[in-house]
Write an enzyme that holds these catalytic residues in place. Structure first.
Site, PDB file in Angstrom:
ATOM      1  CE  LYS A   9      31.186  28.468 -37.203  1.00  0.00           C
ATOM      2  NZ  LYS A   9      31.433  27.862 -35.867  1.00  0.00           N
ATOM      3  CE1 TYR A  49      36.711  27.100 -36.239  1.00  0.00           C
ATOM      4  CE2 TYR A  49      35.982  25.636 -37.995  1.00  0.00           C
ATOM      5  CZ  TYR A  49      35.749  26.714 -37.152  1.00  0.00           C
ATOM      6  OH  TYR A  49      34.565  27.412 -37.221  1.00  0.00           O
ATOM      7  CG  ASN A 112      28.885  28.412 -33.317  1.00  0.00           C
ATOM      8  OD1 ASN A 112      29.163  28.101 -34.469  1.00  0.00           O
ATOM      9  ND2 ASN A 112      29.802  28.670 -32.410  1.00  0.00           N
ATOM     10  CG  HIS A 115      34.805  31.841 -38.089  1.00  0.00           C
ATOM     11  ND1 HIS A 115      35.502  31.345 -37.013  1.00  0.00           N
ATOM     12  CD2 HIS A 115      35.674  32.635 -38.774  1.00  0.00           C
ATOM     13  CE1 HIS A 115      36.748  31.811 -37.058  1.00  0.00           C
ATOM     14  NE2 HIS A 115      36.873  32.593 -38.120  1.00  0.00           N
ATOM     15  CD  GLU A 126      40.259  32.996 -38.885  1.00  0.00           C
ATOM     16  OE1 GLU A 126      39.329  33.816 -39.044  1.00  0.00           O
ATOM     17  OE2 GLU A 126      40.491  32.430 -37.791  1.00  0.00           O
TER      18      GLU A 126
END
Ligand code: IDP
Ligand code: MG
Length: 149
Positions: A9, A49, A112, A115, A126
């Site tokens: 990310k 998402y 975080n 992914h 995805e």
């Protein structure tokens, strides 16, 4: 062989963690078959998402994930989906075990670092969302005979 979608990310990239994360994936024996650097467009982030569209954090999540370049990749290997989720650690870095990417490199739920797809269905969806089939490299890694029967 099983494939999963993995993405470092924007926080992971800005904090200079890309090399260390890729090193862990490679050292595990997982094979990177596609990788690029890209600022994810808003429509792609919303689609990525979509399961969280009703959540109160959705807008912030999409805002964050589109805030700068990410490193999306396709990772292949035996049990790749589960192995990557295990290496990533719990969603909240304050709960993730030491030794996991989130446990070692993060402190905040929204930031975080990485992914990983949560199921074969998510992985297929995805991968197709972030990559064209032509962007995937099919090759044999020289150590494969030493990883699996
Ligand atoms: P996962 O990334 O471990 O699969 P999900 O529950 O699918 O976790 O959530 C997607 C992402 O949304 C998380 O990685 C995290 O960055 C963010 N997120 C999840 N829950 C919250 C929350 O309660 N507040 C803010 N961000 C959240
Ligand atoms: Mg998830």
């Amino acid at each position: 062989m099983e494939r999963t979608f993995v993405m470092i990310k924007p926080d992971g990239l800005q904090r200079g963690l890309v090399g260390r994360i890729i090193q862990r994936i490679e050292a595990k024996g997982l094979k990177i078959v596609a990788m690029k650097m890209r600022t994810i467009p808003t429509d792609v982030a919303e689609e990525h998402y979509v399961e969280h569209v009703e959540k109160p954090f959705f807008k912030d999540l999409v805002g964050f994930i589109t805030s700068g370049p990410s490193v999306p990749m396709v990772v292949e290997g035996k049990g790749a989906i589960f192995e990557v989720r295990k290496m990533n650690g719990a969603t909240n870095p304050t709960k993730a075990q030491p030794g996991t990417i989130r446990g070692d490199f993060g402190l905040d739920l929204g930031r975080n670092v990485i992914h990983g797809s949560d199921s074969p269905e998510s992985a297929a969806r995805e991968i197709a969302l972030h990559f064209d089939e032509s962007e995937l490299s099919i090759y044999t890694r020289i150590d494969e005979a030493w990883l699996y029967e």
